[in-house]
Design a protein around this motif. Structure first.
Motif, mmCIF file in Angstrom:
data_model
loop_
_atom_site.group_PDB
_atom_site.id
_atom_site.type_symbol
_atom_site.label_atom_id
_atom_site.label_comp_id
_atom_site.label_asym_id
_atom_site.label_seq_id
_atom_site.Cartn_x
_atom_site.Cartn_y
_atom_site.Cartn_z
ATOM 1 N N PHE A 93 -1.486 -9.888 -24.519
ATOM 2 C CA PHE A 93 -0.995 -8.758 -23.720
ATOM 3 C C PHE A 93 -1.828 -8.665 -22.449
ATOM 4 N N THR A 94 -1.151 -8.599 -21.327
ATOM 5 C CA THR A 94 -1.838 -8.454 -20.045
ATOM 6 C C THR A 94 -1.081 -7.462 -19.164
ATOM 7 N N LEU A 95 -1.777 -6.957 -18.173
ATOM 8 C CA LEU A 95 -1.166 -6.090 -17.164
ATOM 9 C C LEU A 95 -1.307 -6.769 -15.810
ATOM 10 N N THR A 96 -0.260 -6.719 -15.001
ATOM 11 C CA THR A 96 -0.356 -7.248 -13.650
ATOM 12 C C THR A 96 -1.208 -6.298 -12.820
ATOM 13 N N PRO A 97 -1.819 -6.785 -11.742
ATOM 14 C CA PRO A 97 -2.590 -5.896 -10.875
ATOM 15 C C PRO A 97 -1.757 -4.716 -10.363
ATOM 16 N N PHE A 98 -0.472 -4.953 -10.083
ATOM 17 C CA PHE A 98 0.371 -3.862 -9.582
ATOM 18 C C PHE A 98 0.549 -2.793 -10.654
ATOM 19 N N THR A 99 0.865 -3.219 -11.886
ATOM 20 C CA THR A 99 1.070 -2.260 -12.968
ATOM 21 C C THR A 99 -0.206 -1.481 -13.264
ATOM 22 N N ALA A 100 -1.318 -2.195 -13.384
ATOM 23 C CA ALA A 100 -2.595 -1.539 -13.655
ATOM 24 C C ALA A 100 -2.987 -0.615 -12.511
ATOM 25 N N GLY A 101 -2.733 -1.063 -11.279
ATOM 26 C CA GLY A 101 -3.042 -0.232 -10.120
ATOM 27 C C GLY A 101 -2.198 1.028 -10.078
ATOM 28 N N ALA A 131 -2.660 -7.011 -4.220
ATOM 29 C CA ALA A 131 -2.517 -7.587 -2.875
ATOM 30 C C ALA A 131 -2.145 -6.524 -1.847
ATOM 31 N N GLU A 132 -2.951 -5.447 -1.805
ATOM 32 C CA GLU A 132 -2.692 -4.408 -0.803
ATOM 33 C C GLU A 132 -3.372 -4.800 0.509
ATOM 34 N N ASN A 171 -2.094 16.378 1.434
ATOM 35 C CA ASN A 171 -3.484 15.924 1.494
ATOM 36 C C ASN A 171 -3.806 14.971 0.340
ATOM 37 N N GLN A 172 -3.260 15.249 -0.833
ATOM 38 C CA GLN A 172 -3.483 14.364 -1.965
ATOM 39 C C GLN A 172 -2.815 13.011 -1.738
ATOM 40 N N PHE A 173 -1.673 13.009 -1.084
ATOM 41 C CA PHE A 173 -1.008 11.752 -0.753
ATOM 42 C C PHE A 173 -1.882 10.931 0.192
ATOM 43 N N ILE A 174 -2.526 11.604 1.139
ATOM 44 C CA ILE A 174 -3.444 10.922 2.053
ATOM 45 C C ILE A 174 -4.586 10.274 1.274
ATOM 46 N N ILE A 175 -5.146 11.022 0.333
ATOM 47 C CA ILE A 175 -6.236 10.500 -0.488
ATOM 48 C C ILE A 175 -5.763 9.303 -1.310
ATOM 49 N N THR A 176 -4.561 9.398 -1.861
ATOM 50 C CA THR A 176 -4.020 8.317 -2.681
ATOM 51 C C THR A 176 -3.827 7.046 -1.864
ATOM 52 N N VAL A 177 -3.348 7.184 -0.637
ATOM 53 C CA VAL A 177 -3.175 6.018 0.241
ATOM 54 C C VAL A 177 -4.512 5.329 0.466
ATOM 55 N N LYS A 178 -5.549 6.111 0.748
ATOM 56 C CA LYS A 178 -6.871 5.523 0.981
ATOM 57 C C LYS A 178 -7.451 4.917 -0.297
ATOM 58 N N ASP A 179 -7.139 5.534 -1.432
ATOM 59 C CA ASP A 179 -7.657 5.032 -2.706
ATOM 60 C C ASP A 179 -7.075 3.665 -3.093
ATOM 61 N N THR A 180 -5.948 3.305 -2.497
ATOM 62 C CA THR A 180 -5.367 1.990 -2.830
ATOM 63 C C THR A 180 -6.313 0.855 -2.471
ATOM 64 N N THR A 216 0.826 -1.203 0.000
ATOM 65 C CA THR A 216 0.000 0.000 0.000
ATOM 66 C C THR A 216 0.863 1.258 0.000
ATOM 67 N N ILE A 217 1.846 1.286 0.886
ATOM 68 C CA ILE A 217 2.724 2.458 0.967
ATOM 69 C C ILE A 217 3.589 2.573 -0.278
ATOM 70 N N GLY A 218 4.109 1.440 -0.757
ATOM 71 C CA GLY A 218 4.974 1.466 -1.930
ATOM 72 C C GLY A 218 4.271 1.967 -3.176
ATOM 73 N N ILE A 219 3.082 1.453 -3.454
ATOM 74 C CA ILE A 219 2.367 1.868 -4.658
ATOM 75 C C ILE A 219 1.858 3.304 -4.512
ATOM 76 N N SER A 220 1.597 3.725 -3.283
ATOM 77 C CA SER A 220 1.182 5.112 -3.056
ATOM 78 C C SER A 220 2.325 6.079 -3.360
ATOM 79 N N LEU A 221 3.531 5.739 -2.896
ATOM 80 C CA LEU A 221 4.691 6.582 -3.173
ATOM 81 C C LEU A 221 4.967 6.652 -4.672
ATOM 82 N N LEU A 222 4.882 5.507 -5.344
ATOM 83 C CA LEU A 222 5.100 5.465 -6.785
ATOM 84 C C LEU A 222 4.060 6.308 -7.520
#
Length: 226
Positions: free
Chosen positions: A89-97, A175-176, A157-166, A21-27
């Motif tokens: 062609f496929t996307l992994t859940p991480f890439t798509a997320g 797999a968050e 604040n947007q980072f906070i929203i992004t974390v919750k959006d995961t 969750t934190i990793g994909i949010s930072l990315l």
């Protein structure tokens, strides 16, 4: 109800979810800042085509639910690419997320950057231009540093929203934290205790970010007074 038992049993699984969750949010927030800045500059340009592209992008992202965006990126985009390339062609859940979160954050950050740039007094730009600075140098050396300082609390604040959006991305199999909780609940049926623990994880993460936001706001307020 045995919160201690659930916490001990689910902790390794949930901790993996927290890290993702934190990793994909930072990315997403890093990529979103790049996308948002480019969209902002396009929106403020005098080129009608660039302005239109930026406006349509922001309109589409802000006007549709993120769950729809996630489904579109994960299911629809690969299907279109398969039709074009005539190959698998496929996307992994991480890439798509990550793509979904980045595009979503970018649209909101575009508006944040735009409001920050427009909040810089026009006199600053006029003074810089009168000293012989080009439009590009005026933007890079005078306007953007001040605009960035103005927008820092909104960025947090947007980072906070992004974390919750995961949590929404669990619908495409990412797999968050919420997805990991579903896995544990599926084998134990301890819904109440598990989701209380999950809520606690989110509260800790978001509370730390809120404290950071308040610290930055106070610091900025102090700097302005100084």
């Amino acid at each position: 109800m045995d919160f201690a038992k659930v916490f001990n049993e689910a902790l390794p699984l949930l901790f993996e979810g927290v890290k993702l969750t934190i990793g994909i949010s930072l990315l997403a927030i890093a990529a979103g800042m790049v996308i948002g800045f480019l969209s902002c500059i396009m929106g403020l340009s005098k080129n009608p085509v660039l302005k239109a592209i930026s406006a349509v992008y922001v309109w589409l992202i802000r006007g549709t639910p993120m769950i729809v965006q996630a489904f579109f990126v994960f299911f629809a985009v690969p299907q279109v690419i398969q039709l074009i390339t005539k190959g698998p062609f496929t996307l992994t859940p991480f890439t798509a997320g990550a793509i979904t979160l980045s595009l979503n954050a970018g649209a909101y950050l575009s508006e944040i950057f735009r409001s920050g740039i427009q909040a810089v007094p026009k006199g600053q730009t006029e003074a810089a231009r009168s000293l012989g600075l080009s439009s590009f140098k005026t933007m890079m050396r005078v306007v953007l540093p001040q605009a960035f300082k103005i927008t820092i609390p909104s960025l947090v604040n947007q980072f906070i929203i992004t974390v919750k959006d995961t949590s929404i991305l669990s619908v495409i199999g990412l797999a968050e934290l919420v997805n990991r909780a579903k896995q544990y609940v599926g084998s134990t049926f301890r819904f109440f205790e598990t989701y209380i623990v999950v809520g606690g994880f989110y509260l800790v993460i978001i509370s730390l970010l809120m404290l950071l936001s308040r610290y930055i706001e106070k610091r900025m307020s102090y700097d302005r007074k100084g």
